[in-house]
Design a protein around this motif. Structure first.
Motif, PDB file in Angstrom:
ATOM      1  N   ASP A   1       0.832  -1.214   0.000  1.00 24.43           N
ATOM      2  CA  ASP A   1       0.000   0.000   0.000  1.00 24.43           C
ATOM      3  C   ASP A   1       0.862   1.259   0.000  1.00 24.43           C
ATOM      4  O   ASP A   1       0.567   2.219  -0.720  1.00 24.43           O
ATOM      5  N   ASN A   2       1.922   1.235   0.790  1.00 16.98           N
ATOM      6  CA  ASN A   2       2.808   2.404   0.861  1.00 16.98           C
ATOM      7  C   ASN A   2       3.539   2.631  -0.463  1.00 16.98           C
ATOM      8  O   ASN A   2       3.700   3.782  -0.910  1.00 16.98           O
ATOM      9  N   LEU A   3       3.971   1.541  -1.086  1.00 18.18           N
ATOM     10  CA  LEU A   3       4.675   1.664  -2.369  1.00 18.18           C
ATOM     11  C   LEU A   3       3.734   2.196  -3.453  1.00 18.18           C
ATOM     12  O   LEU A   3       4.129   3.027  -4.281  1.00 18.18           O
ATOM     13  N   ILE A   4       2.499   1.710  -3.463  1.00 18.16           N
ATOM     14  CA  ILE A   4       1.525   2.203  -4.443  1.00 18.16           C
ATOM     15  C   ILE A   4       1.195   3.662  -4.168  1.00 18.16           C
ATOM     16  O   ILE A   4       1.028   4.459  -5.113  1.00 18.16           O
ATOM     17  N   TYR A   5       1.127   4.029  -2.905  1.00 16.68           N
ATOM     18  CA  TYR A   5       0.876   5.440  -2.554  1.00 16.68           C
ATOM     19  C   TYR A   5       1.983   6.337  -3.102  1.00 16.68           C
ATOM     20  O   TYR A   5       1.716   7.389  -3.699  1.00 16.68           O
ATOM     21  N   GLU A   6       3.223   5.897  -2.912  1.00 18.32           N
ATOM     22  CA  GLU A   6       4.367   6.693  -3.400  1.00 18.32           C
ATOM     23  C   GLU A   6       4.359   6.773  -4.925  1.00 18.32           C
ATOM     24  O   GLU A   6       4.578   7.843  -5.506  1.00 18.32           O
ATOM     25  N   ALA A   7       4.105   5.634  -5.582  1.00 12.76           N
ATOM     26  CA  ALA A   7       4.103   5.616  -7.041  1.00 12.76           C
ATOM     27  C   ALA A   7       2.965   6.455  -7.599  1.00 12.76           C
ATOM     28  O   ALA A   7       3.163   7.239  -8.540  1.00 12.76           O
TER      29      ALA A   7
ATOM     30  N   SER B   1       3.569  10.215  -7.139  1.00  9.56           N
ATOM     31  CA  SER B   1       4.612  10.758  -8.019  1.00  9.56           C
ATOM     32  C   SER B   1       4.248  10.656  -9.494  1.00  9.56           C
ATOM     33  O   SER B   1       5.003  11.108 -10.359  1.00  9.56           O
ATOM     34  N   GLY B   2       3.104  10.023  -9.790  1.00  2.00           N
ATOM     35  CA  GLY B   2       2.664   9.909 -11.180  1.00  2.00           C
ATOM     36  C   GLY B   2       3.250   8.739 -11.936  1.00  2.00           C
ATOM     37  O   GLY B   2       3.136   8.662 -13.164  1.00  2.00           O
ATOM     38  N   ASP B   3       3.863   7.796 -11.223  1.00  2.00           N
ATOM     39  CA  ASP B   3       4.455   6.629 -11.874  1.00  2.00           C
ATOM     40  C   ASP B   3       3.409   5.509 -11.909  1.00  2.00           C
ATOM     41  O   ASP B   3       3.431   4.580 -11.088  1.00  2.00           O
ATOM     42  N   PHE B   4       2.511   5.551 -12.864  1.00  2.00           N
ATOM     43  CA  PHE B   4       1.406   4.600 -12.899  1.00  2.00           C
ATOM     44  C   PHE B   4       1.795   3.255 -13.496  1.00  2.00           C
ATOM     45  O   PHE B   4       1.076   2.271 -13.299  1.00  2.00           O
TER      46      PHE B   4
ATOM     47  N   PHE C   1      -5.573   2.732  -2.882  1.00  2.00           N
ATOM     48  CA  PHE C   1      -5.619   3.915  -3.757  1.00  2.00           C
ATOM     49  C   PHE C   1      -5.770   5.205  -2.949  1.00  2.00           C
ATOM     50  O   PHE C   1      -6.433   6.141  -3.384  1.00  2.00           O
ATOM     51  N   LYS C   2      -5.139   5.223  -1.796  1.00  2.00           N
ATOM     52  CA  LYS C   2      -5.278   6.386  -0.912  1.00  2.00           C
ATOM     53  C   LYS C   2      -4.672   7.647  -1.512  1.00  2.00           C
ATOM     54  O   LYS C   2      -5.001   8.765  -1.113  1.00  2.00           O
ATOM     55  N   PHE C   3      -3.760   7.464  -2.461  1.00  2.00           N
ATOM     56  CA  PHE C   3      -3.164   8.643  -3.102  1.00  2.00           C
ATOM     57  C   PHE C   3      -4.194   9.424  -3.916  1.00  2.00           C
ATOM     58  O   PHE C   3      -3.994  10.604  -4.232  1.00  2.00           O
TER      59      PHE C   3
END
Length: 330
Positions: free
Chosen positions: A41-47, A50-53, A75-77
């Motif tokens: 979850d944290n890695l997906i939040y960071e990605a 930052s716009g790295d989809f 998908f908390k971002f």
């Protein structure tokens, strides 16, 4: 055979073999670190932030392979900020590229739930369209967050349109979907509309579940009909359905609100001794409500009962008990 046996005998007695065994590294290879659900979850939040989809897509794939399934934080971002629209479009682009089957389907369902939490039900319906056109496995579970959100906001007509959308995709409407409507009407005390929902359920041959009865008990209590609520509880027991803690809480709250203090105590004691957690919830809730109403005599009796049964009390109840019961009886 003799040659083979002699070879193994010599090899077994060989100093070279003994030396080889003694020099083997007995330290096992350190296992690779396995990421946890929170780490994904944290890695997906960071990605996502930052716009790295493309990284988001890869992580969605690998987390399922590692049995770290999506959560409400996946998908908390995605928030109601200036980047919302572009982020959503990027997600719509990469989700069809995730691994087919459960991975893709669950990613869509998790994103739809996130959109509903943000109040973006219109965008959630756009994703429903994406899933339908791509044949990505629509089911009644996909629609649950949307119906739940709309009924909670009392947007009943919009919620019924979602039900019609389900039917247009040949997806059967399940008991949970109807329960969302029923709970909304019962919370408002609208018995007529609640009865209409029950009628529709019966027409489709659906059997009510625990949540259905919980909503009906809530509706009876909101309408001030404690006797009807009790009758519904008895029917649940007759049909062998488990009763939610919340269902008891509806009845207790209405009894105290209506001034039926003795009846409230009688009701709670009738269920005591079957489930320790339920006893703690029921007796604790009843005692708190009695104290708030300044019905100290009844509250002391309830707290004594909790103490005798060895039930856990909250800090406030414990303080009241020690000050008003223990101290005064010494």
């Amino acid at each position: 055979m003799s040659l083979l046996r002699r070879y193994f005998k010599e090899a077994t007695n060989s100093r070279f073999l003994l030396r080889s065994i003694s020099t083997i590294n007995t330290n096992p290879i350190a296992p690779r670190h396995r990421r946890t659900t929170t780490e994904f979850d944290n890695l997906i939040y960071e990605a996502g932030s930052s716009g790295d989809f493309e990284a988001v897509r890869r992580l969605l794939n690998s987390r399922v392979v590692n049995a770290c399934f999506n959560t409400t934080a996946t998908f908390k971002f995605l928030t109601n900020t200036a980047s919302y629209s572009s982020s959503l479009e990027d997600l719509r682009r990469v989700l069809p590229q995730t691994d087919p089957g459960y991975t893709r389907n669950h990613a869509y369902e998790t994103l739809i739930a996130r959109l509903c939490k943000l109040g973006r039900t219109d965008d959630a319906l756009i994703l429903i369209g994406d899933m339908a056109s791509g044949r990505f496995g629509l089911s009644f579970r996909t629609f649950h967050p949307i119906i739940n959100t709309l009924t909670k906001k009392n947007k009943i007509e919009e919620a019924w349109r979602v039900v019609e959308l389900m039917r247009s995709h040949e997806i059967p409407v399940d008991v949970t979907s109807y329960n969302y409507f029923l709970t909304s009407h019962c919370y408002d005390g609208d018995v007529a509309e609640a009865s209409e929902v029950v009628r529709k359920m019966e027409e489709e041959g659906m059997s009510p579940d625990t949540r259905t009865f919980d909503a009906l008990v809530l509706g009876a209590c909101k309408s001030g009909k404690v006797e009807a609520a009790m009758a519904i509880l008895r029917r649940m027991e007759e049909e062998g359905l488990p009763v939610l803690y919340a269902t008891h809480a509806h009845v207790i709250a209405e009894m105290i609100e209506s001034g039926y203090y003795a009846l409230g105590v009688e009701f709670v004691m009738a269920y005591a001794g079957k489930d320790k957690r339920l006893d703690e919830e029921n007796l604790g809730s009843l005692a708190s409500k009695l104290i708030k109403r300044k019905r100290f005599k009844e509250a002391k009796l309830v707290l004594k009962e909790m103490c005798v049964r060895g039930l856990r009390m909250g800090i406030a109840l414990r303080d009241f008990y020690e000050t008003n019961v223990v101290v005064k009886e010494q």
